[in-house]
Write a protein that holds these residues in place. Structure first.
Motif, PDB file in Angstrom:
ATOM      1  N   GLN A   1      -4.753  12.926 -20.638  1.00  0.00           N
ATOM      2  CA  GLN A   1      -4.539  13.327 -19.245  1.00  0.00           C
ATOM      3  C   GLN A   1      -5.519  12.573 -18.358  1.00  0.00           C
ATOM      4  O   GLN A   1      -6.624  12.240 -18.803  1.00  0.00           O
ATOM      5  CB  GLN A   1      -4.768  14.833 -19.099  1.00  0.00           C
ATOM      6  CG  GLN A   1      -3.654  15.645 -19.746  1.00  0.00           C
ATOM      7  CD  GLN A   1      -3.939  17.127 -19.723  1.00  0.00           C
ATOM      8  OE1 GLN A   1      -5.007  17.557 -19.322  1.00  0.00           O
ATOM      9  NE2 GLN A   1      -2.977  17.895 -20.160  1.00  0.00           N
ATOM     10  N   PHE A   2      -5.092  12.327 -17.117  1.00  0.00           N
ATOM     11  CA  PHE A   2      -5.969  11.560 -16.229  1.00  0.00           C
ATOM     12  C   PHE A   2      -7.271  12.308 -15.978  1.00  0.00           C
ATOM     13  O   PHE A   2      -7.290  13.520 -15.812  1.00  0.00           O
ATOM     14  CB  PHE A   2      -5.259  11.269 -14.910  1.00  0.00           C
ATOM     15  CG  PHE A   2      -4.382  10.047 -15.000  1.00  0.00           C
ATOM     16  CD1 PHE A   2      -4.943   8.786 -14.935  1.00  0.00           C
ATOM     17  CD2 PHE A   2      -3.019  10.164 -15.190  1.00  0.00           C
ATOM     18  CE1 PHE A   2      -4.153   7.657 -15.055  1.00  0.00           C
ATOM     19  CE2 PHE A   2      -2.221   9.041 -15.305  1.00  0.00           C
ATOM     20  CZ  PHE A   2      -2.782   7.782 -15.231  1.00  0.00           C
ATOM     21  N   LYS A   3      -8.354  11.519 -15.969  1.00  0.00           N
ATOM     22  CA  LYS A   3      -9.682  12.062 -15.693  1.00  0.00           C
ATOM     23  C   LYS A   3     -10.275  11.224 -14.561  1.00  0.00           C
ATOM     24  O   LYS A   3      -9.859  10.075 -14.370  1.00  0.00           O
ATOM     25  CB  LYS A   3     -10.609  11.882 -16.896  1.00  0.00           C
ATOM     26  CG  LYS A   3     -10.295  12.681 -18.128  1.00  0.00           C
ATOM     27  CD  LYS A   3     -11.338  12.352 -19.198  1.00  0.00           C
ATOM     28  CE  LYS A   3     -11.328  13.350 -20.333  1.00  0.00           C
ATOM     29  NZ  LYS A   3     -10.431  12.979 -21.412  1.00  0.00           N
ATOM     30  N   THR A   4     -11.288  11.762 -13.915  1.00  0.00           N
ATOM     31  CA  THR A   4     -12.058  10.907 -13.011  1.00  0.00           C
ATOM     32  C   THR A   4     -13.145  10.219 -13.840  1.00  0.00           C
ATOM     33  O   THR A   4     -13.400  10.612 -14.990  1.00  0.00           O
ATOM     34  CB  THR A   4     -12.734  11.725 -11.893  1.00  0.00           C
ATOM     35  OG1 THR A   4     -13.742  12.539 -12.495  1.00  0.00           O
ATOM     36  CG2 THR A   4     -11.738  12.585 -11.135  1.00  0.00           C
ATOM     37  N   GLY A   5     -13.784   9.222 -13.248  1.00  0.00           N
ATOM     38  CA  GLY A   5     -14.863   8.539 -13.946  1.00  0.00           C
ATOM     39  C   GLY A   5     -15.947   9.515 -14.376  1.00  0.00           C
ATOM     40  O   GLY A   5     -16.481   9.426 -15.488  1.00  0.00           O
ATOM     41  N   LEU A   6     -16.264  10.466 -13.496  1.00  0.00           N
ATOM     42  CA  LEU A   6     -17.308  11.431 -13.807  1.00  0.00           C
ATOM     43  C   LEU A   6     -16.886  12.339 -14.964  1.00  0.00           C
ATOM     44  O   LEU A   6     -17.682  12.628 -15.868  1.00  0.00           O
ATOM     45  CB  LEU A   6     -17.629  12.272 -12.565  1.00  0.00           C
ATOM     46  CG  LEU A   6     -18.816  13.223 -12.737  1.00  0.00           C
ATOM     47  CD1 LEU A   6     -20.100  12.455 -12.955  1.00  0.00           C
ATOM     48  CD2 LEU A   6     -18.948  14.157 -11.555  1.00  0.00           C
TER      49      LEU A   6
ATOM     50  N   LEU B   1     -14.955  11.622 -17.360  1.00  0.00           N
ATOM     51  CA  LEU B   1     -15.031  10.879 -18.620  1.00  0.00           C
ATOM     52  C   LEU B   1     -16.470  10.869 -19.139  1.00  0.00           C
ATOM     53  O   LEU B   1     -16.725  11.097 -20.319  1.00  0.00           O
ATOM     54  CB  LEU B   1     -14.518   9.448 -18.450  1.00  0.00           C
ATOM     55  CG  LEU B   1     -14.471   8.645 -19.747  1.00  0.00           C
ATOM     56  CD1 LEU B   1     -13.447   9.212 -20.720  1.00  0.00           C
ATOM     57  CD2 LEU B   1     -14.165   7.185 -19.483  1.00  0.00           C
ATOM     58  N   ILE B   2     -17.420  10.637 -18.223  1.00  0.00           N
ATOM     59  CA  ILE B   2     -18.827  10.639 -18.634  1.00  0.00           C
ATOM     60  C   ILE B   2     -19.205  12.001 -19.214  1.00  0.00           C
ATOM     61  O   ILE B   2     -19.899  12.101 -20.227  1.00  0.00           O
ATOM     62  CB  ILE B   2     -19.737  10.298 -17.430  1.00  0.00           C
ATOM     63  CG1 ILE B   2     -19.604   8.811 -17.086  1.00  0.00           C
ATOM     64  CG2 ILE B   2     -21.193  10.644 -17.714  1.00  0.00           C
ATOM     65  CD1 ILE B   2     -20.345   8.385 -15.824  1.00  0.00           C
TER      66      ILE B   2
ATOM     67  N   ASP C   1     -16.782  12.583 -22.761  1.00  0.00           N
ATOM     68  CA  ASP C   1     -16.733  11.640 -23.874  1.00  0.00           C
ATOM     69  C   ASP C   1     -18.111  11.505 -24.517  1.00  0.00           C
ATOM     70  O   ASP C   1     -18.773  10.487 -24.400  1.00  0.00           O
ATOM     71  CB  ASP C   1     -16.233  10.278 -23.370  1.00  0.00           C
ATOM     72  CG  ASP C   1     -15.913   9.332 -24.515  1.00  0.00           C
ATOM     73  OD1 ASP C   1     -15.704   9.817 -25.632  1.00  0.00           O
ATOM     74  OD2 ASP C   1     -15.885   8.115 -24.281  1.00  0.00           O
TER      75      ASP C   1
END
Lengths: 813, 189
Positions: free
Chosen positions: A408-413, A415-416, A419
């Motif tokens: 699902q789409f995530k924002t860059g933040l 993901l940090i 992950d």
């Protein structure tokens, strides 16, 4: 015939180069392509059979008892053309080996655009072997509502495979389900039987099963197992290194050494043993790469068929060699020889044999339903995958052919934040005493079960599940986890060293590996029930668990020295007995809801710094001694696969000797002894007095050789092998020595004689010095100085003040 | 005609068409720089096909230019694919977004198509369908795709590389490393 090995008969001897020759010869053997039970296109090597050559068959007992109830253990199960499936059993009371067939139509599904489904229906209607076509609704785990699917029922599994592979090509926009499920998974999902299951079978007078039911469960802790006939067939030398001049054949009732001879008397003797002993399992060394190809080629040359299979209608089945990625490494799996009606296990190809041996392999086969031969060879991930498929089929949930779900789409933040891996709290460098190591029992599987983490259900908020009904993944893991815990409890009923304790430990180890890989499998790209968000939820749960445990420790006055994913190392002044730590264990259990165990209390433990900067701690790099005297080492040379065995042994010996120090006055003496061990080893090395086979480096090539721009030592050794005509595959392990001269490595598998004086002593001295320095450094020896002293001498070695041994007791407490 | 990426940086402003950036590690770094530069100004979509989306690096790149890195990282809409089937599914979903005009950055597109478990005809078929999606997206949004040169082990899959090359409107390439004979001699050798 003489059963002693004869070196006189040279003409039949096979050696290092012969293994390659054999593989080329075997390719000329008649190969037929057949559909495997698991999508693999398998090559079958057939030895021409002449009826006149056949001796009276011991397989006469392979006739099914007609029209009555039969009880026995399931040994083998495979597709059998129009007969459906063939099953081999070990009789319960009379030690017979019996086969039955079972008519077994199979069903698969297609979903997608209605016009495409209509076209599919038109193509399949009236086609031979199609029993029915109908529209229905089924549950796809990744979709909230049931999906419209076309149900395609085919008369037998072999035909289903052929039909599906044709359809997949012609209807590439359709989504397929249950189309590549192995016959073993389908069978257990329908009838509940599995390898080594005690079954009750009712068959007609042609040996066709009318009904079948299991009499025990995959989850039995002490199952009723059959008396197996196990035959070992071993070459009398390593075929890659030296001339093999005979075979050593042994079982519980025989031990024969058969020398090769021109007249193939030895071959007839092998066949006689196979027929008379009629083994259930043939255990070999280098069976896939050498023994089986050698036996088949000699059988062909002598025009004398061998009864390798119990099913006389089948020839040996060859599964192609393969290279694949696993946990960041490329693994090479050589060609495999599979038998019908009995099993062939090549200990050299059996991935986890050194960990859990035959008992663990059979346990793996029982719980995963993988065929025994496959359970011995494949990674535990395939076992978990099979178990998840069975769970899904038992729940009547569709098994996707190719997973299409994306992250699902995530924002860059986001993901940090998501992950991330396990929690690590860097260790406090130095030597510490009375340290308790506590770790969570199978933490990630426990987090998956407690948090109900599965791709198809809402993900938990930290550790609290978001839904009550267990998803496919936790539903699969729960009985596995519980069985392992039960086995661990069972082991405690036996004294250490008891044979039963060993068997139970091996079985528990097999289950441990399944549990270990289940977490990684959630994030594996090809996992049918994988989802990256679920994978991330597990690590998040793990981090939360560890932080809660740390809080509990600190609230109770303990110092946390180190944390590593699922384990903590804690101490508290004056606490050194098991009972001292019990309240803490209970408090952590209560706070986290997961089970944590006291692994042991270290008499002392040394956490090591970075080799580059001694101020920087390194996680999971330590050695120490439990109060029981058991030594634990992590991250040191002794644990690394690429460390020469001899250097690993020297390091281990040094640690063992220091580990004997219980009190401070003794420590200095023990450190000196350890240093003397090091000195002696150094002298041996400088005198080139170490056997070369103990100095082998175990390297690996990860890519095809022409893909390397810069060559490592392993690649240079591999190139030597390639130049000698030995094929090199990605993932292949390469054993080599560092040597003096322009060719600075020597590929061990070349099989040439090696002069120990050619060893590059300087390189090995450096390796030894690093290993020695890792042990002595925590006690005050400067590692750089030791390395320099080892290489050049003439340096005054000085002991600095040890990091912290002041709290090692002066005498017994 | 390919432009040398070492000499010509990404041209801006982007217009809706397909840009292909070819190269090794330096290209990965440049793509992260591009993501950071775009995120400082506008929303964008990142479709990561080779696990290259190092958001820590992006966060570091944007930090000197903003007092609100959280908002800037919020401009990045990102998803990862680990198989070529997933790549296609992801691109189909992106193509189905009506009139999306945000730049679309696709990292390491070829990576999953080199999986040897996927037969070449299947990979080619999936690549064709993926390129069709990319063309559809590029009607309304600039699409910047990065790809690495094919490794020797995958040389029989050159058709995939060629198809991608053919589909691009503008191509940038990392220059080949100079061989020893072409290196400028050191002043103090």
């Amino acid at each position: 015939m003489s059963k002693q090995l004869s070196s006189a008969n040279k003409t039949m001897q096979q050696g290092a180069g012969n293994a390659r020759l054999l593989s080329r010869q075997s390719s000329s053997i008649n190969k037929t392509v057949e559909q495997g039970t698991d999508n693999a296109h398998l090559l079958s090597k057939q030895v021409p059979v002449s009826n006149t050559d056949l001796e009276p068959s011991s397989e006469g007992n392979a006739l099914a008892p007609a029209g009555k109830v039969f009880r026995g253990w399931l040994l083998d199960l495979y597709t059998s053309g129009e007969d459906g499936v063939k099953l081999w059993f070990i009789g319960e009371g009379d030690d017979v080996r019996v086969s039955f067939t079972h008519n077994f139509p199979v069903t698969f599904y297609a979903a997608g655009d209605h016009s495409e489904l209509r076209r599919l229906w038109k193509q399949l209607q009236g086609q031979e072997g199609i029993l029915s076509l109908r529209r229905t609704q089924k549950q796809d785990v990744f979709v909230a509502d049931p999906v419209d699917v076309m149900e395609i029922c085919v008369s037998n599994p072999a035909l289903q495979q052929r039909i599906f592979f044709g359809l997949e090509r012609d209807f590439d926009s359709l989504t397929w389900y249950n189309s590549d499920v192995t016959i073993q998974c389908r069978y257990i999902a329908r009838y509940g039987v599995f390898p080594m299951a005690l079954c009750e079978v009712v068959a007609d007078n042609r040996g066709r099963i009318q009904s079948i039911k299991p009499l025990n469960s995959r989850w039995d802790v002490t199952p009723n197992l059959p008396p197996l006939r196990i035959l070992n067939i071993l070459p009398n030398a390593d075929p890659a290194r030296s001339q093999v001049s005979g075979l050593i054949i042994s079982s519980d009732t025989l031990h024969e050494e058969l020398a090769f001879d021109k007249e193939s008397v030895w071959l007839r003797e092998v066949n006689k043993i196979l027929k008379e002993y009629d083994p259930d399992i043939i255990v070999t060394d280098w069976g896939d790469a050498w023994v089986m190809p050698f036996l088949l080629s000699r059988s062909e040359e002598a025009n004398f068929p061998l009864s390798l299979n119990r099913d006389q209608e089948r020839s040996v089945r060859w599964q192609k060699e393969t290279s694949y990625f696993s946990y960041g490494h490329i693994i090479f799996r050589p060609e495999e020889a599979h038998l019908f009606g009995r099993c062939h296990i090549d200990r050299k190809s059996a991935m986890m044999w050194s960990d859990y041996s035959l008992a663990g392999t059979l346990e793996m086969a029982r719980v995963t339903t993988l065929p025994i031969e496959k359970a011995a060879r494949v990674s535990p991930g395939q076992g978990i995958s099979a178990m998840q498929v069975i769970t899904a089929m038992e729940k009547d949930v569709l098994v996707p052919y190719q997973k299409r779900q994306v992250e699902q789409f995530k924002t860059g933040l986001q993901l940090i934040q998501s992950d991330r891996g396990g929690m690590i709290y860097q260790p406090k460098i130095g030597v510490h005493t009375d340290v308790a190591e506590i770790d969570f029992v199978s933490m990630y599987p426990a987090v998956i079960i407690k948090g109900n983490i599965s791709p198809e259900v809402p993900l938990p908020d930290l550790l609290e599940p978001a839904s009550e009904e267990l998803g496919v993944v936790p539903l699969t893991l729960k009985p596995l986890y519980e069985k392992r815990v039960a086995l661990k409890h069972k082991i405690r009923e036996y004294v250490p060293g008891h044979p039963m304790a060993k068997t139970l430990s091996e079985r528990a180890m097999a289950l441990k590996w399944l549990l270990v890989v289940c977490f990684g499998f959630l994030g594996y790209k090809n996992a049918r029930y994988g989802r990256i968000e679920a994978h991330e939820a597990v690590t998040k749960g793990g981090r939360e668990t560890l932080l809660r445990a740390k809080d509990v420790c600190e609230e109770n006055g303990f110092e946390v020295l180190h944390m590593y994913v699922d384990a903590l190392w804690v101490k508290k002044r004056g606490y050194s007995k098991v009972s001292d730590f019990e309240p803490l264990i209970q408090a952590i259990n209560d706070r986290t809801g997961l089970t944590i165990n006291l692994d042991g209390i270290f008499r002392w433990i040394a956490f090591l710094p970075s080799k580059i900067d001694e101020r920087i701690p390194i996680a999971n790099r330590f050695f120490g001694v439990f109060q029981s005297g058991e030594v634990k080492v992590r991250g040191l040379e002794a644990r690394r696969r690429d460390t020469p065995r001899w250097i690993a042994a020297v390091q281990r010996e040094m640690i063992d000797i220091i580990g004997k120090a219980k009190y401070r006055p003794e420590l200095e003496k023990r450190i000196l002894e350890a240093f003397q061990i090091y000195q002696r080893a150094l002298a041996l090395l400088k005198a080139c007095d170490v056997p070369p086979d103990q100095m082998l480096i175990n390297g690996k090539v990860s890519y095809a050789l022409d893909a390397y721009k810069a060559s490592t030592a392993a690649v240079r050794a591999a190139r030597q092998m390639e130049a000698a005509g030995m094929p090199i595959r990605p993932g292949q392990r390469i054993r080599f020595l560092f040597t003096k001269g322009e060719a600075d490595v020597f590929a061990w598998e070349l099989g040439k004689p090696f002069d120990p004086k050619m060893l590059d002593a300087e390189k090995y001295i450096r390796l030894l010095a690093k290993a020695g320095a890792a042990v002595l450094m925590p006690f005050g020896l400067d590692p750089d100085l030791l390395i320099e002293w080892s290489e050049r001498g003439h340096i005054q070695l000085q002991l600095k003040e040890a990091y912290s041994t002041s709290d090692l007791p002066d005498q017994d407490k | 005609m390919e432009e040398n990426i070492a000499v010509t940086p990404f041209k801006e402003p982007f217009i809706p068409k397909i840009y292909l950036v070819l190269g090794r590690q330096t290209v990965s770094d440049k793509m992260l720089q591009l993501i950071a530069a775009l995120a400082l100004r506008q929303p964008l979509t990142v479709l990561d096909c080779g696990n290259r989306s190092n958001m820590y690096a992006v966060a570091k790149l944007i930090r000197p230019y903003t007092s609100d890195p959280v908002a800037v990282l919020g401009h990045i809409r990102l998803s990862r694919a680990f198989t070529c089937i997933q790549v296609l599914t992801m691109l189909e979903a992106a193509a189905a977004r009506p009139q999306a005009s945000d730049p679309c950055i696709i990292l390491d597109l070829l990576s999953t198509f080199l999986d040897e478990d996927v037969k070449l005809p299947d990979a080619e078929r999936l690549m064709d369908r993926s390129l069709a999606c990319l063309r559809a997206i590029s009607q309304t949004a600039p699409v910047v795709i990065s790809a690495r040169p094919l490794p020797l082990i995958a040389r029989e899959r050159a058709s995939l590389y060629e198809a991608l090359h053919e589909a691009a409107d503008t191509r940038w390439a990392e220059p080949e490393a100079l061989t020893a004979g072409h290196l400028q001699p050191a002043l103090f050798a």
